[in-house]
Design a protein around this motif. Structure first.
Motif, PDB file in Angstrom:
ATOM      1  N   UNK A   1      36.482  49.843  46.388  1.00 29.70           N
ATOM      2  CA  UNK A   1      35.326  50.147  45.542  1.00 29.70           C
ATOM      3  C   UNK A   1      34.729  48.896  44.949  1.00 29.70           C
ATOM      4  N   UNK A   2      35.546  47.970  44.500  1.00 35.33           N
ATOM      5  CA  UNK A   2      35.032  46.726  43.931  1.00 35.33           C
ATOM      6  C   UNK A   2      34.361  45.870  44.991  1.00 35.33           C
TER       7      UNK A   2
ATOM      8  N   UNK B   1      36.277  41.302  38.708  1.00 34.45           N
ATOM      9  CA  UNK B   1      37.275  42.371  38.767  1.00 34.45           C
ATOM     10  C   UNK B   1      37.996  42.375  40.108  1.00 34.45           C
ATOM     11  N   UNK B   2      37.262  42.158  41.183  1.00 37.50           N
ATOM     12  CA  UNK B   2      37.860  42.141  42.513  1.00 37.50           C
ATOM     13  C   UNK B   2      38.854  40.987  42.667  1.00 37.50           C
ATOM     14  N   UNK B   3      38.433  39.793  42.225  1.00 38.02           N
ATOM     15  CA  UNK B   3      39.342  38.647  42.340  1.00 38.02           C
ATOM     16  C   UNK B   3      40.603  38.872  41.519  1.00 38.02           C
ATOM     17  N   UNK B   4      40.470  39.475  40.343  1.00 36.05           N
ATOM     18  CA  UNK B   4      41.642  39.751  39.525  1.00 36.05           C
ATOM     19  C   UNK B   4      42.573  40.732  40.232  1.00 36.05           C
ATOM     20  N   UNK B   5      41.993  41.764  40.853  1.00 37.06           N
ATOM     21  CA  UNK B   5      42.814  42.748  41.564  1.00 37.06           C
ATOM     22  C   UNK B   5      43.565  42.094  42.740  1.00 37.06           C
ATOM     23  N   UNK B   6      42.839  41.236  43.482  1.00 43.82           N
ATOM     24  CA  UNK B   6      43.462  40.584  44.637  1.00 43.82           C
ATOM     25  C   UNK B   6      44.598  39.657  44.168  1.00 43.82           C
ATOM     26  N   UNK B   7      44.308  38.881  43.091  1.00 46.78           N
ATOM     27  CA  UNK B   7      45.344  37.982  42.566  1.00 46.78           C
ATOM     28  C   UNK B   7      46.547  38.767  42.078  1.00 46.78           C
TER      29      UNK B   7
END
Length: 900
Positions: A125-126, A147-153
């Motif tokens: 979704x992000x 938000x996406x980079x935080x989720x991936x990290x």
């Protein structure tokens, strides 16, 4: 030339973040304000209400105004109604990323669309939101991207954490594993961001880490214990073997040997238990067997020494049969020494019997000789006394001595020298008696004159009475000496002499009167002290010594101090009162000292018990709680010393014994610590030698030698053991610095090799250019120069060789367009392009950025790419002036960027 791993390089513009291209390790500020607090710390519904309440705060209930109906009011009511609907839709869509994306795509207020994007939970979704809002809504795009980079990290960190936990778990399952493997896992774990990990993962890794640490510590403790036991066993075995030979040879230091025996027995009993049947366990078993043999030899030696002591004490010759039935001695050296001592005792016993008989015979002869010598010595002493008296002028004494000598010689004949001395003495006495009548009168008149002078001196204000009294006494002594010498005198001369001395003695008499009064005062003061002492005795007896021994001791000490302040009794108290005063003082002191001494004997017994306990601790000083026990003993000693002080000499003697016992404990511990420190210092010296080997390397050392030295030193460093704690860190730091320097020397050789490669490439390019421009004299010279140069990597050697061979053959190809390749090389090597190519370079960067964004990963340039681009330019002959200058700039930059 071998091709090494490619070094990656990323091409980014200076403002790469503004294009949404570079990943950041932490979310931006806008995301840190909205995402962590709103979506994690608080429920999502409350977050949405909070956002709308910030936009349209609810009017205060305290203000009640009647709204004015107008068109503006109708529009405002509609807006509030629309936002309420959006809030309801957002609340219903929480957890459904598809519905939230649909709300974000609609023509909703900005806050609503931002809230919809912030509520997205899945990476898909992000990703969709980030791609969809990339071109038309930068703010929502930035929030979605963060938000996406935080989720991936977060996902990456948790996956890495799971792998590290699995590796640590596998390490725990191994019996033996290198410590550096666990250190690498721990360093990798510390590099993770703990805020992105699950609590269960953190707890699991901490638990595994603690278990591995405990396992490593227990293994290290076992290794240290085995090392200490091995060193102790070797040392005590050497001491025991040396002591056995020394005691067997001389019979001395048996107590020291007994102490060594006890330590060896204890060390043998406390041998570490290793279940594995390896070389270390076999070595421990071997050392235990050696200790057991030495202990058995010591017991056999002791039995034979006891027998030798017995026959020596009983003054017996010894029985060979009894000697042979004693426990056998396994060591030949010790057995021979003991046998020699046994035979020596037998011979000595026989010799002593012969010597006793010979001494009895000599004693009788010596007795007669001594009697004669004593008689002659007594005669010589009497004769010397007579001669001395005559020399001093004492004729009366000399005459008496002569009469005693003649009486002792009656009936016997003295030796000729003695008779000569007696006759000379007799003649001198007769001669001096004639002179004494005349000389005595003159001396008495002189004494009278001196006495009258002393009588006149009493008027002097600065008269020194002590010297004056001594002078009077000396004059009287001299008058008496004249009487002894038999000098002439008369009563009138004596009366004048005595009267003059009495007049001279008047100030001395006055001073003695004062001294008598002072002695009376001193006597009264001493009587008061004794009376106070008697009162203390009576009070103590009336209440059965309720004041306590400490108070009695304090009273006695005060009495003795004040008594000493009054001075020596023989000089400060009248002579007649001294005996009675001393009797009263001793009686009063004895009444107090009797119970006090009883209590002190009890205290002395307690102190001696403490000394015994301290000596018992000294025999086992290596226990862990020994120091605490010593401190407890010292505390008990202080309490007893405060409860009742003993006499100073007794207190000092007991304290010296107690201190010696406690010092023996610390000395024994210090000896063990010194041995351990010596072992650690040996390890430190070995480490310093290894560091010296690394420091001996330099930039001129061959690379193979550097690598071999580093490998050997690493292996020896791991085997070198522990160093002293105060220098261990410095040694480790020096070792790391020396090792890093050696590795830099090794790396420097690679850098020099690359510089040589760049020089060879430049030389071959210059040779090709010269041949192509017909600058060489002959093709043969060019061939010789080419052969003299070393070969390059295959990717460069092939195009260069083809270009050179074509130039030598006169077949120069047409110029090749290499501007785009040069741009790539300038960008990869960070070289500024000429102004004419700046636009093309920007276009190339934008194209690379677009490709990176579409591919969702950064564009990287490897060393292999740079080699291939260089190979294209190298193969291109007859470059124009600008391209040639650009390529020369690239060649100058190339040594700073090793590709191999």
């Amino acid at each position: 030339m071998e091709t090494s791993a490619c070094t990656k390089q990323t091409i980014f513009p200076d403002n790469a973040y503004s294009f949404g291209f570079v990943s950041t390790p932490n979310p931006p500020r806008s995301l840190s304000r909205s995402f962590p607090t709103a979506l994690v710390a608080q429920p999502k519904i409350q977050m949405l209400k909070k956002i709308f309440s910030k936009t349209d705060p609810t009017p205060s209930s305290d203000v009640k105004k009647t709204p004015v109906k107008s068109k503006n009011n109708v529009t405002k009511d509609k807006t509030i109604l629309d936002k309420t609907d959006w809030q309801a839709r957002l609340s219903a869509a929480i957890g459904d990323d598809t519905a939230l994306l649909a709300i974000a795509r609609e023509d909703a207020p900005l806050k609503v669309r931002q809230s919809a994007v912030e509520a997205l939970q899945s990476e898909e979704g992000l990703k969709s939101a980030e791609r969809e809002f990339r071109d038309h809504d930068r703010r929502i795009h930035r929030d979605a991207k963060s938000r996406l980079e935080f989720k991936i990290a977060e996902r990456t960190a948790r996956a890495t954490a799971g792998e590290l936990i699995a590796k640590a778990t596998s390490l725990m399952a191994q019996d033996q594993f290198p410590v550096n493997h666990f250190i690498e896992i721990d360093h990798a774990w510390q590099a993770l961001d703990s805020s992105k990990l699950e609590e269960a993962q953190i707890a699991s890794f901490q638990s595994i880490s603690e278990q591995i640490t405990q396992l490593l510590r227990s293994r290290g403790d076992l290794i240290s214990m085995v090392k200490r036991w091995t060193a102790d066993s070797d040392r005590v075995l050497t001491e025991l073997q040396t002591g056995l030979i020394a005691v067997a040879e001389t019979g001395m230091d048996r107590e020291k040997l007994a102490a060594v025996y006890d330590r060896a027995d204890k060390i043998n009993a406390n041998a570490p238990v290793i279940l594995d049947q390896d070389a270390q366990a076999r070595d421990i078993t071997h050392k235990k067997n050696l200790l057991a043999d030495a202990l058995h030899l010591a017991r056999a030696l002791d039995a034979r020494l006891v027998y030798l002591d017995k026959i020596v004490a009983d003054n017996q010759a010894g029985d060979t049969a009894a000697w042979n039935v004693l426990p056998p001695v396994a060591d030949p050296t010790v057995a021979n020494l003991l046998a020699a001592r046994f035979e020596t005792i037998r011979r000595t016993h026989q010799q002593s019997r012969d010597l006793t008989a010979r001494k009895a015979k000599d004693a009788a002869t010596e007795k007669n000789k001594t009697h004669r010598q004593e008689k002659n010595a007594a005669l010589a002493e009497q004769l010397a006394a007579a001669e001395a008296a005559l020399t001093a002028g004492h004729i009366v004494e000399a005459t008496a001595s002569l009469a005693l000598i003649e009486s002792s010689l009656k009936g016997t004949q003295a030796a000729t020298p003695v008779n000569s001395r007696i006759e000379a003495l007799r003649s001198e006495i007769i001669r001096l008696k004639g002179w004494q009548q005349w000389g005595g009168g003159r001396v008495r008149e002189d004494l009278l004159a001196e006495a009258e002078t002393l009588g006149k001196a009493i008027t002097n204000e600065k008269l020194h009475l002590k010297s004056h009294a001594d002078a009077i006494e000396k004059l009287r002594e001299r008058w008496k000496e004249l009487d002894k010498l038999g000098a002439a005198t008369n009563r009138e001369l004596w009366a004048k002499f005595d009267g003059a001395l009495k007049t001279a003695y008047l100030p001395v008499s006055a001073q003695q009167a004062k001294l008598k009064a002072a002695r009376q005062e001193n006597l009264a003061a001493r009587n008061l002290l004794i009376a106070a002492l008697d009162n203390i005795v009576l009070a103590a007896a009336g209440v059965q010594l309720s004041t306590g021994m400490r108070e009695i001791a304090r009273a006695l000490e005060h009495f003795q101090t004040e008594w000493r302040k009054l001075g020596p009794i023989e000089h400060t108290v009248p002579h007649k009162a001294q005996a009675a005063l001393l009797a009263r003082m001793k009686a009063g002191v004895a009444r107090l000292e009797t119970p006090l001494n009883d209590s002190r004997r009890i205290e002395i017994n307690k102190r001696e018990q403490l000394i015994g306990r301290a000596r018992a601790l000294a025999t086992d000083s290596q226990q862990r709680d020994t120091i605490n026990k010593v401190r407890e003993l010292q505390s008990e000693w202080q309490q007893q010393a405060k409860a009742l002080p003993l006499q100073r000499n007794t207190e000092n003697r007991l304290w010296a014994d107690f201190k010696a016992a406690t010092d023996a404990i610390f000395q024994a511990r210090d000896a063990v610590n010194s041995a351990r420190d010596a072992n650690l210092q040996t390890n430190a010296n070995a480490k310093n030698e290894l560091i010296g080997k690394l420091n001996a390397l330099n930039a001129d050392s061959p690379p193979a030698e550097i690598k071999r030295t580093i490998a050997e030193v690493d292996a020896a460093w791991r085997r070198s053991g522990e160093a002293p704690r105060n220098i261990a860190a410095k040694l480790e730091q020096r070792f790391r610095s020396a090792r890093d320097a050696a590795q830099q020397f090794s790396a420097g050789s690679a850098i020099r090799g690359w510089a040589k490669t760049c020089d060879t490439l430049a030389a071959k390019l210059a040779l090709c250019t010269a041949v192509e421009a017909h600058q060489t004299g002959q093709a043969g010279n060019a061939q010789e120069s080419w052969q003299a140069l070393s070969a390059l990597a295959d990717c460069w050697e092939r195009p260069l060789s083809a270009r050179f061979n074509s130039a030598v053959a006169g077949q120069v190809c047409a110029a090749t367009a290499v501007d785009e390749i040069l741009l790539k090389l300038e960008s990869a090597l960070d070289i500024e392009s000429p102004p004419a190519f700046q636009a093309a370079r920007r276009e190339m960067k934008l194209r690379a950025m677009k490709n990176a964004i579409e591919a969702r990963q950064a564009v990287t340039i490897s060393n292999s790419d740079i080699e291939q681009w260089l190979a294209v330019v190298i193969a291109a002959p007859l470059l124009d002036a600008m391209a040639a200058n650009r390529f020369q700039t690239i060649l100058k930059k190339l040594p700073d960027r090793p590709l191999r």
